[in-house]
Enzyme design. Structure first.
Site: not given
Length: 205
Positions: A155, A190
């Site tokens: 991210k 995840r």
């Protein structure tokens, strides 16, 4: 343009069917639409992940009747505008309060807490300072009595912490964040880089 329920079903159901036939792993459907939940689970999906935390029309009832695990995520605002100017007085406590409320709503709809997971929603209506504070405060969510899912892999926050590293140079930062999240109580991670993360977790354990 928002994707219609019918278009989403047409797009994901054939893929879920194919994966379900070929791979001995659980498949998660990422949707907030009740009809997609039903169709995906019927096709073989074994988990529902909803960035809207079952706030969409009929989604609570659909998730209940599907009888699979459900992940409730926190997001401030909407996907198109969530990163424009996110603000919190206390990000950990506000995310915690929201997830508490959604867990209660899910239970009231008939979904047992044993089938519920929570995701603090890193990067969903949160800037770097919010994300860092949330990561440090992950232990707060362990008391909710639901599984804790964390997604920080590759991210933007990882790139920012590494001096604006591009996506393809965020593996090692992602591994560090994954181990930190596991240390803080995350039970599901995840990730994009499955084997490197699994290897790192194996050694850490």
């Amino acid at each position: 343009q928002p994707v219609s329920e019918a278009d989403e079903i047409d797009r994901v159901v054939p893929l879920i069917r194919a994966l379900h036939r070929e791979l001995p792993v659980a498949i998660s459907i990422d949707t907030g639409k009740a009809g997609v939940m039903h169709a995906a689970v019927a096709a073989g999906a074994g988990m529902i992940n909803d960035v809207w935390a079952l706030r969409g029309p009929g989604s609570l009832e659909a998730a209940c009747s599907c009888e699979v695990p459900v992940c409730l995520m926190h997001m401030q605002g909407e996907p198109r505008s969530m990163q424009q100017s996110p603000r919190y007085a206390d990000v950990v406590e506000e995310v915690y309060a929201f997830l508490c409320q959604r867990l209660q709503a899910a239970e009231a709809a008939g979904i047992p807490r044993s089938r519920l997971l929570v995701d603090p929603g890193f990067g969903f209506g949160k800037d770097l300072a919010h994300n860092r504070t949330l990561l440090r405060g992950l232990e707060r969510f362990a008391g909710l009595g639901a599984g804790l899912l964390v997604g920080v892999s590759r991210k933007r926050m990882i790139g920012q912490l590494l001096g604006d590293a591009p996506v393809d140079q965020r593996l090692y930062g992602s591994l560090a964040a994954a181990l930190f999240a596991a240390e803080k109580g995350a039970g599901i991670l995840r990730v994009h880089d499955v084997k490197p993360t699994a290897d790192a977790l194996r050694v850490w354990q």
